[in-house]
Design an enzyme around this catalytic site. Sequence first.
Site, PDB file in Angstrom:
ATOM      1  N   ARG A  47       0.890  -0.584  -0.397  1.00  0.00           N
ATOM      2  CA  ARG A  47       0.150  -0.081  -0.116  1.00  0.00           C
ATOM      3  C   ARG A  47       0.878   1.495   0.192  1.00  0.00           C
ATOM      4  O   ARG A  47       0.441   2.623  -1.044  1.00  0.00           O
ATOM      5  CB  ARG A  47      -1.139  -0.235   0.684  1.00  0.00           C
ATOM      6  CG  ARG A  47      -1.694   1.603   1.410  1.00  0.00           C
ATOM      7  CD  ARG A  47      -3.348   0.838   2.068  1.00  0.00           C
ATOM      8  NE  ARG A  47      -2.634   0.291   3.218  1.00  0.00           N
ATOM      9  CZ  ARG A  47      -2.334   0.327   4.482  1.00  0.00           C
ATOM     10  NH1 ARG A  47      -2.288   1.667   4.621  1.00  0.00           N
ATOM     11  NH2 ARG A  47      -2.564  -0.346   5.368  1.00  0.00           N
ATOM     12  N   TYR A  99     -14.687  18.087 -15.958  1.00  0.00           N
ATOM     13  CA  TYR A  99     -15.620  16.937 -15.918  1.00  0.00           C
ATOM     14  C   TYR A  99     -16.883  17.130 -15.159  1.00  0.00           C
ATOM     15  O   TYR A  99     -16.496  17.052 -14.010  1.00  0.00           O
ATOM     16  CB  TYR A  99     -14.511  16.018 -15.958  1.00  0.00           C
ATOM     17  CG  TYR A  99     -15.102  14.464 -15.356  1.00  0.00           C
ATOM     18  CD1 TYR A  99     -15.801  13.754 -16.486  1.00  0.00           C
ATOM     19  CD2 TYR A  99     -14.994  14.363 -14.098  1.00  0.00           C
ATOM     20  CE1 TYR A  99     -16.255  12.348 -16.032  1.00  0.00           C
ATOM     21  CE2 TYR A  99     -14.858  12.795 -13.922  1.00  0.00           C
ATOM     22  CZ  TYR A  99     -15.906  12.363 -15.170  1.00  0.00           C
ATOM     23  OH  TYR A  99     -16.300  10.794 -14.748  1.00  0.00           O
ATOM     24  N   ASP A 171      -5.734  19.467 -14.126  1.00  0.00           N
ATOM     25  CA  ASP A 171      -6.435  18.384 -15.022  1.00  0.00           C
ATOM     26  C   ASP A 171      -5.986  17.987 -16.251  1.00  0.00           C
ATOM     27  O   ASP A 171      -6.460  18.807 -17.290  1.00  0.00           O
ATOM     28  CB  ASP A 171      -7.801  18.421 -14.976  1.00  0.00           C
ATOM     29  CG  ASP A 171      -8.428  16.679 -15.760  1.00  0.00           C
ATOM     30  OD1 ASP A 171      -7.915  15.779 -16.316  1.00  0.00           O
ATOM     31  OD2 ASP A 171      -9.810  16.604 -14.615  1.00  0.00           O
ATOM     32  N   LYS A 196      -7.633   7.311 -19.648  1.00  0.00           N
ATOM     33  CA  LYS A 196      -7.744   7.502 -20.837  1.00  0.00           C
ATOM     34  C   LYS A 196      -5.768   7.116 -21.916  1.00  0.00           C
ATOM     35  O   LYS A 196      -5.665   6.473 -22.510  1.00  0.00           O
ATOM     36  CB  LYS A 196      -7.986   8.870 -21.170  1.00  0.00           C
ATOM     37  CG  LYS A 196      -9.103   9.278 -19.922  1.00  0.00           C
ATOM     38  CD  LYS A 196     -10.382   8.687 -20.441  1.00  0.00           C
ATOM     39  CE  LYS A 196     -11.482   9.168 -18.975  1.00  0.00           C
ATOM     40  NZ  LYS A 196     -12.589   8.161 -18.920  1.00  0.00           N
TER      41      LYS A 196
HETATM   42  C1  LIG Z   1     -11.394  15.175 -17.482  1.00  0.00           C
HETATM   43  C2  LIG Z   1     -11.380  14.149 -16.805  1.00  0.00           C
HETATM   44  N1  LIG Z   1     -11.235  13.970 -15.786  1.00  0.00           N
HETATM   45  C3  LIG Z   1     -11.107  13.368 -15.174  1.00  0.00           C
HETATM   46  C4  LIG Z   1     -12.118  12.254 -15.057  1.00  0.00           C
HETATM   47  C5  LIG Z   1     -12.272  10.613 -14.490  1.00  0.00           C
HETATM   48  O1  LIG Z   1     -11.326   9.438 -14.860  1.00  0.00           O
HETATM   49  P1  LIG Z   1     -11.659   8.005 -13.862  1.00  0.00           P
HETATM   50  O2  LIG Z   1     -12.770   7.389 -14.500  1.00  0.00           O
HETATM   51  O3  LIG Z   1     -10.278   7.668 -14.327  1.00  0.00           O
HETATM   52  O4  LIG Z   1     -12.050   8.223 -12.832  1.00  0.00           O
HETATM   53  C6  LIG Z   1     -12.081  12.108 -16.693  1.00  0.00           C
HETATM   54  C7  LIG Z   1     -13.338  10.599 -17.096  1.00  0.00           C
HETATM   55  O5  LIG Z   1     -13.472  11.104 -17.919  1.00  0.00           O
HETATM   56  C8  LIG Z   1     -12.067  12.942 -17.313  1.00  0.00           C
HETATM   57  O6  LIG Z   1     -12.542  13.005 -18.806  1.00  0.00           O
END
Ligand SMILES: Cc1ncc(COP(=O)(O)O)c(C=O)c1O
Length: 373
Positions: A47, A99, A171, A196
Site C-alpha cells: 500500500r 468533467y 486536469d 484515457k
Molecule cells: C477530464 C477528465 N478528468 C477526470 C476523469 C475521471 O477519470 P476516471 O474515470 O479515471 O476516474 C475523466 C473521465 O472521463 C475525464 O474525462
Amino acid sequence: MHADTLAVHGAHGPDAATGAVAPAIHLSTTFERAADGTLPHGFLYARDANPNRAALERVLTTLEGGAAAAAFSSGQAATMAVFQSLAPGDHVVLPESVYYGTRKLMDQVFARWGLTSSCVDMRDAENVARALRVESRLVWMETPSNPLLAVADIARIVELAHGAGAVCAVDNTWATPVGQKPLALGADLVMHSSTKYLGGHGDVMGGALVARADDDLFQRVRTVQTAGGAIAAPFDCWLVVRGIKTLPHRVRVHTANALAVSQFLESHPRVEAVHYPGLSSHPGHAIAARQMSAFGGMVSIQVRGGRDAALAMKARVRLFTRATSLGGPESLIEHRASVESPDSGTPENLLRLSIGLEHPDDLIADLDQALGP
Ligand SMILES: Cc1ncc(COP(=O)(O)O)c(C=O)c1O
C-alpha cells in the site's frame, strides 16, 4: 531528452536480476527486511509502494517535468486526494466547464466535509480573480475542458491563484503531457485520468497526480494515497507504463485525425458548431497555440436540429462506437447530456467524439453518412 525517448525509457531499464527487457509484474504485498532491520530495496508494504507503481510514478514525473508523482486506482481517486488534502472551510475555484464527475465530487461529497466552491467561466481569467477569496486554497483547472473544449490561460490563472495564496491544479487528461506541460507554466499539481490516453487502449482504470515540488502539499497528497489506500494495482501500473511507451506517437495521430475530422465537420451544413482548439475559429485557439504543443484527439460538435437530430446521427454511425470514455484506439461517440446530471448545462445537441487511430478518411466517411444528405 525528447518525450518520445522519455516515454520509452523513463519508467525502467532492463531488470537487474534477470536481464528481462520488459518489466515483471510484482504481486508481492510485503518485502523482506535485512537482518539489521533495514529495507535493502526500499519497499516495505504494497500500500505504501510497489515496484510497478514506483516505475509508473517515475515516468509520469519525468514526462510532466515534476518532482514527484502519486498513482491512484482511478482519475477520480486522484482528484479526491487533492480535495482531501484541503481543510474544512477552505474555498475552491472550479471551472464552469469541467468533467461532470469533478463537480459531483465537490457538490455531493466535499461540500458535506466543509469545502466551499465557486464555479466560474475560466475562458476569461479575470473571472478567477473575481472569485478568489481570503479562504481560497485551490484553483482547479481543466483545459481543454470536458466536453466543451473550453481553453483557459494556465500561466495567467496560476499567477492569480498564487497572488491570492492558493495553489493551482490542472486536469491534464485531455491534453496529455505530450500536448501540454502545466507545471512548466507554474501549476503546482497536474492530475490525470490514466484510464484515457496514458493507458491508451481502453483496458485499464487509473489516475495520477504529478507535483512541481515535493513539498507539504505533495506530502499531504502522498499521505492520502498511502494511508487511504486508493492505490493503482501492480498490473494496472504495468499496463499504463506500457501504454505510455507509445503515447507521443499516438497523440500525434489522434491530433492529426482530430484536426482533419474537425475541418470536415466545420464545413458540413448539418453541423451548427465544432469545438476543437486546433481550429483557428475556436475562441481559445490563440491561448491553446501558445500553451499546447498538440491539440489532442477530442472534438465536440453541436448538430443542427437539436437533441433529436444529435441522437439520430449517433444512432447511424457504423465505424464510431457509441460508448463513453476516450483516449483509446477506437473512435467513440457520446451524447453527453444523457450521461451528465440534468443541471450540467451541456447543450442537448452536443455529441462528444473521441477521435481514435483509424484512418481519417474512414472516420470522415462514417460521420458524413451518419449526418445524412
Ligand atoms: C477530464 C477528465 N478528468 C477526470 C476523469 C475521471 O477519470 P476516471 O474515470 O479515471 O476516474 C475523466 C473521465 O472521463 C475525464 O474525462
